[in-house]
Design a protein around this motif. Structure first.
Motif, mmCIF file in Angstrom:
data_model
loop_
_atom_site.group_PDB
_atom_site.id
_atom_site.type_symbol
_atom_site.label_atom_id
_atom_site.label_comp_id
_atom_site.label_asym_id
_atom_site.label_seq_id
_atom_site.Cartn_x
_atom_site.Cartn_y
_atom_site.Cartn_z
ATOM 1 N N GLY A 189 0.816 -1.216 0.000
ATOM 2 C CA GLY A 189 0.000 0.000 0.000
ATOM 3 C C GLY A 189 0.846 1.259 0.000
ATOM 4 O O GLY A 189 0.570 2.210 -0.741
ATOM 5 N N LEU A 190 1.880 1.293 0.827
ATOM 6 C CA LEU A 190 2.787 2.445 0.858
ATOM 7 C C LEU A 190 3.513 2.612 -0.467
ATOM 8 O O LEU A 190 3.708 3.737 -0.950
ATOM 9 N N ILE A 219 -0.289 -3.623 -8.213
ATOM 10 C CA ILE A 219 -1.590 -4.044 -7.703
ATOM 11 C C ILE A 219 -1.907 -5.464 -8.145
ATOM 12 O O ILE A 219 -2.412 -6.276 -7.365
ATOM 13 N N ASP A 220 -1.619 -5.789 -9.396
ATOM 14 C CA ASP A 220 -1.894 -7.136 -9.902
ATOM 15 C C ASP A 220 -1.186 -8.194 -9.068
ATOM 16 O O ASP A 220 -1.785 -9.186 -8.654
ATOM 17 N N SER A 221 0.107 -7.995 -8.842
ATOM 18 C CA SER A 221 0.870 -8.984 -8.079
ATOM 19 C C SER A 221 0.435 -9.019 -6.625
ATOM 20 O O SER A 221 0.363 -10.091 -6.012
ATOM 21 N N ALA A 222 0.126 -7.848 -6.047
ATOM 22 C CA ALA A 222 -0.300 -7.797 -4.643
ATOM 23 C C ALA A 222 -1.648 -8.480 -4.450
ATOM 24 O O ALA A 222 -1.853 -9.195 -3.456
ATOM 25 N N MET A 260 6.296 -11.554 -12.048
ATOM 26 C CA MET A 260 5.321 -10.918 -12.937
ATOM 27 C C MET A 260 5.600 -9.433 -13.097
ATOM 28 O O MET A 260 5.495 -8.881 -14.200
ATOM 29 N N VAL A 261 5.963 -8.776 -12.001
ATOM 30 C CA VAL A 261 6.252 -7.341 -12.065
ATOM 31 C C VAL A 261 7.457 -7.080 -12.968
ATOM 32 O O VAL A 261 7.423 -6.210 -13.845
ATOM 33 N N LEU A 262 8.517 -7.849 -12.791
ATOM 34 C CA LEU A 262 9.741 -7.634 -13.566
ATOM 35 C C LEU A 262 9.540 -7.949 -15.043
ATOM 36 O O LEU A 262 10.052 -7.234 -15.911
#
Length: 330
Positions: A189-190, A219-222, A260-262
């Protein structure tokens, strides 16, 4: 409970789903290594991020190997010799494969949550911001050590096993899952809030908005990780054997959320680079007197570098508005 899944069926289902998830995580691990090294000099490759990616892959591999050996031992090696058959073997928490799986799961969770807190610190450049996530992470580490200690000290006594299946060991596991969820939500969130603030500040001077912003990637990965943790926590609170399935699925899910983010950053960077080069070359054909120039917004470049480990690590995370054309420079 009549609706509770059978232990042997749950473990078999867990192995199947974990194998599928591991296959995806392996492909994304290859994509991550490609994203970190694509058109990069060796000195520009983020070694910490690469090391984390490799460690996550190793832990996932160790976990699925232990899961496979456990199922093979129950159904093949000791199927006719273990007292009580395969079901009793699966319920025996003293097996070495069970302990290996518990240790790898805890280590992978601590590593993944730690890297999210590190990203949060890099983006905010403030220790005060990460105080709460760090405290939660320390509590998570304590709960993980407590859970492993309880499982490692289980004896082969059937009463001891029954007690730990619904007693203190499960309480440690529930606390570990709840703290993981809190740590992930607070740090993510931060991180999302900080990047949203920066995106809002630079959106007015961008020449072109990205369709895949850093916020969407995070957001997708979280969300993927959070949903799995919520399901696992519910299974623990309901004393449902579904936790056997979700726990094994979480191991490749943690790796996938990180990779996924990378991978998405690398794909977007490659697309943006190719598009910019193409547009610039078209303009140079129309105006032969103009040299070939490529202007890459430094904010996007630096954000990818410090948050995800992709790009030139020597560039700082600073930006100022130099013109109304959208060029950002430090």
């Amino acid at each position: 409970m009549s609706s509770n899944i059978l232990m042997d069926a749950g473990i078999l289902l867990a192995l199947v789903l974990e194998s599928i998830g591991y296959g995806f995580s392996m492909l994304m691990f290859i994509g991550t290594i490609w994203g970190l090294t694509y058109k990069q000099r060796m000195q520009d490759v983020s070694r910490p991020i690469a090391m984390v990616a490799i460690l996550l892959f190793i832990l996932s591999t160790v976990h699925i190997v232990a899961s496979t050996i456990r199922v093979e031992d129950a159904l093949v090696t000791y199927a006719n010799t273990f007292p009580g058959g395969p079901v009793a073997f699966f319920a025996d928490l003293t097996q070495p494969t069970v302990k290996i799986k518990d240790v790898t799961y805890v280590l992978q969770t601590l590593l993944a949550d730690g890297i999210v807190i590190y990203r949060c610190y890099i983006v905010w450049q403030s220790v005060l911001v990460i105080v709460l996530p760090s405290i939660l992470w320390c509590g998570l580490a304590v709960a993980g050590v407590g859970m492993i200690y309880r499982f490692l000290n289980i004896t082969s006594n059937s009463g001891d096993i029954a007690t730990n299946l619904s007693g203190q060991s499960m309480h440690w596991a529930s606390a570990f899952t709840a703290l993981t969820l809190a740590t992930n939500l607070s740090s993510s969130g931060l991180l999302v809030y900080r990047i949203w603030m920066i995106e809002r500040n630079v959106s007015a001077v961008r020449s072109k908005k990205n369709t895949m912003t850093p916020i969407v990637r995070l957001i997708d990965s979280a969300v993927l990780y959070t949903v799995m943790l919520l399901i696992l926590l519910i299974c623990y609170l309901c004393s449902n054997n579904g936790d056997l399935v979700v726990t094994d699925m979480l191991v490749p899910t943690i790796s996938i959320a990180f990779y996924m983010v990378l991978v998405r950053v690398a794909i977007n960077r490659k697309y943006s680079y190719s598009s910019t080069i193409g547009i610039t070359r078209d303009n140079s054909r129309q105006h032969h007197m103009q040299p070939l120039q490529v202007h890459i917004p430094q904010f996007t470049h630096n954000c990818n570098t410090v948050v995800y480990g992709i790009g030139d690590k020597h560039q700082p995370l600073t930006f100022t508005k130099e013109s109304k054309k959208g060029t950002l420079e430090s």
